[in-house]
Design an enzyme around this catalytic site. Structure first.
Site, PDB file in Angstrom:
ATOM      1  N   ASN A  38       0.827  -1.204   0.000  1.00 54.53           N
ATOM      2  CA  ASN A  38       0.000   0.000   0.000  1.00 54.53           C
ATOM      3  C   ASN A  38       0.868   1.264   0.000  1.00 54.53           C
ATOM      4  O   ASN A  38       1.947   1.306   0.595  1.00 54.53           O
ATOM      5  CB  ASN A  38      -0.971   0.001   1.187  1.00 54.53           C
ATOM      6  CG  ASN A  38      -0.293  -0.076   2.541  1.00 54.53           C
ATOM      7  OD1 ASN A  38       0.683  -0.808   2.734  1.00 54.53           O
ATOM      8  ND2 ASN A  38      -0.817   0.679   3.505  1.00 54.53           N
TER       9      ASN A  38
ATOM     10  N   GLU B  54       0.564   5.576   0.453  1.00 52.76           N
ATOM     11  CA  GLU B  54      -0.246   6.722   0.885  1.00 52.76           C
ATOM     12  C   GLU B  54       0.523   8.010   0.621  1.00 52.76           C
ATOM     13  O   GLU B  54       1.763   8.028   0.662  1.00 52.76           O
ATOM     14  CB  GLU B  54      -0.585   6.606   2.371  1.00 52.76           C
ATOM     15  CG  GLU B  54      -1.417   5.376   2.720  1.00 52.76           C
ATOM     16  CD  GLU B  54      -1.535   5.129   4.216  1.00 52.76           C
ATOM     17  OE1 GLU B  54      -2.221   4.188   4.610  1.00 52.76           O
ATOM     18  OE2 GLU B  54      -0.904   5.891   4.995  1.00 52.76           O
TER      19      GLU B  54
ATOM     20  N   HIS C  84      -3.956   0.729  -2.898  1.00 56.49           N
ATOM     21  CA  HIS C  84      -4.092  -0.443  -2.041  1.00 56.49           C
ATOM     22  C   HIS C  84      -3.121  -1.529  -2.509  1.00 56.49           C
ATOM     23  O   HIS C  84      -2.758  -1.591  -3.686  1.00 56.49           O
ATOM     24  CB  HIS C  84      -5.524  -0.962  -2.075  1.00 56.49           C
ATOM     25  CG  HIS C  84      -6.519  -0.002  -1.501  1.00 56.49           C
ATOM     26  ND1 HIS C  84      -7.463  -0.376  -0.564  1.00 56.49           N
ATOM     27  CD2 HIS C  84      -6.740   1.322  -1.739  1.00 56.49           C
ATOM     28  CE1 HIS C  84      -8.213   0.673  -0.236  1.00 56.49           C
ATOM     29  NE2 HIS C  84      -7.785   1.710  -0.946  1.00 56.49           N
TER      30      HIS C  84
ATOM     31  N   GLU D  94      -3.485  -4.676  -3.040  1.00 54.29           N
ATOM     32  CA  GLU D  94      -4.004  -5.545  -4.098  1.00 54.29           C
ATOM     33  C   GLU D  94      -3.980  -4.840  -5.451  1.00 54.29           C
ATOM     34  O   GLU D  94      -3.677  -5.446  -6.484  1.00 54.29           O
ATOM     35  CB  GLU D  94      -5.427  -5.989  -3.757  1.00 54.29           C
ATOM     36  CG  GLU D  94      -5.522  -6.912  -2.540  1.00 54.29           C
ATOM     37  CD  GLU D  94      -5.618  -6.146  -1.211  1.00 54.29           C
ATOM     38  OE1 GLU D  94      -6.000  -6.770  -0.204  1.00 54.29           O
ATOM     39  OE2 GLU D  94      -5.305  -4.934  -1.179  1.00 54.29           O
TER      40      GLU D  94
ATOM     41  N   CYS E 262     -10.139  -5.095   1.883  1.00 51.41           N
ATOM     42  CA  CYS E 262     -11.290  -4.232   2.141  1.00 51.41           C
ATOM     43  C   CYS E 262     -12.301  -4.387   0.996  1.00 51.41           C
ATOM     44  O   CYS E 262     -12.023  -5.015  -0.025  1.00 51.41           O
ATOM     45  CB  CYS E 262     -10.840  -2.779   2.267  1.00 51.41           C
ATOM     46  SG  CYS E 262     -10.174  -2.084   0.730  1.00 51.41           S
TER      47      CYS E 262
ATOM     48  N   CYS F  34     -10.996  -3.304  -2.426  1.00 50.16           N
ATOM     49  CA  CYS F  34     -10.128  -4.254  -3.116  1.00 50.16           C
ATOM     50  C   CYS F  34     -10.886  -5.480  -3.600  1.00 50.16           C
ATOM     51  O   CYS F  34     -10.604  -6.006  -4.681  1.00 50.16           O
ATOM     52  CB  CYS F  34      -8.981  -4.665  -2.196  1.00 50.16           C
ATOM     53  SG  CYS F  34      -7.799  -3.326  -1.907  1.00 50.16           S
TER      54      CYS F  34
END
Length: 287
Positions: free
Chosen positions: A50, A52, A63, A65, A90, A93
């Site tokens: 991930n 950010e 993300h 994935e 989540c 994803c």
């Protein structure tokens, strides 16, 4: 590596690699490191983490994935059969995973669940899916399948634009031609160059649910991180290629993200078009 670890298959290696993948994550906002490891049918293993970006809305985040699927697509993986991830995917994803052919057969393992070490089909994680089958013709190429959007650069629309870096522009065009954008019909691609002259490209990837789509700059940043790139400030030049008059435009959001992660990066947009016959064929696939 699997044999050295005493394993009998590559599938068994995936959960072992997840912890190593987590260390490569860049989550300065949440400090929550997610790692994902996938296996394709040709025996190659791909990593995902991930990402950010501080000072930006959270929807700019990548993300793990998404990172993994973008990494696999950039390396022409034919599919993904198994996926091990450090924590439960989540909803965002799980929706994004729907974009591949026969997605319900994708086998998932959540490594932080110490009570269950078995891979399970995606259908158990999203029992009532909404995805490409609900919106697209059955012959439409899906994620991880070959795409050729037939785009060509249109310098007549660039107001005196000169080709300062043809290699970067051609790389961005290649990314746009490989873009998975069957819902909007607005493919796009970004190419980045670092201070050493290395080029990294990313293709826009759409989701049937729209919001989980991955922007072309984020996809290019994935390529940068996967390729061993360091700090984002080392990105010195970027080109976005997108269609003239696109209903889904990437220019403004790309400019915003670049300005914050690499303020000195030179950025430009090159518009493209496609022969009418190719455009008609692409639009017909969505009917």
């Amino acid at each position: 590596m699997a044999k050295e670890a005493g394993l009998t298959s590559l599938v068994q290696l995936l959960p072992i690699l997840v912890a190593s993948a987590q260390k490569l994550a860049r989550p300065p906002i949440s400090n929550y490191h997610v790692g994902a490891v996938g296996l394709s049918s040709d025996g190659r293993i791909f990593l995902g983490v991930n990402l950010e970006f501080p000072n930006l809305p959270l929807h700019h985040s990548v993300h793990a994935e998404q990172f993994l699927f973008n990494n696999a697509a950039a390396n022409s993986a034919p599919d993904l059969r198994f996926l091990a991830v450090s924590s439960a995917p989540c909803g965002h994803c799980r929706q994004f995973l729907q974009e591949i052919r026969n997605s319900t057969d994708l086998q998932l393992l959540i490594t932080d669940n110490q009570n269950d070490s078995n891979f399970k089909p995606l259908s158990q994680f999203i029992p009532h899916p909404f995805g490409p089958n609900d919106l697209l013709h059955k012959d439409t190429p899906l994620l991880l399948e070959p795409h050729d959007n037939g785009l060509i650069l249109d310098f007549n629309l660039s107001n005196g634009y000169t080709r300062d870096n043809p290699n970067l522009e051609n790389s961005a065009l290649q990314a746009a031609n490989g873009s998975h954008a069957p819902y909007s019909g607005c493919p796009s691609g970004v190419a980045l160059m670092d201070c050493e002259g290395k080029i990294y490209r990313g293709s826009y990837m759409e989701s049937a649910a729209y919001n989980p789509s991955l922007g072309p700059l984020q996809a290019a940043v994935v390529a940068y991180v996967a390729g061993g790139g360091g700090g984002y400030e080392k990105i010195v030049e970027a080109v976005l290629v997108e269609k003239t008059g696109a209903k889904v435009r990437q220019e403004d959001t790309t400019r915003l993200l670049l300005r914050l992660i690499s303020p000195q990066c030179a950025f430009r947009v090159v518009h493209c078009g496609c022969p009418s016959s190719v455009c008609r064929k692409a639009s017909n696939l969505c009917e």
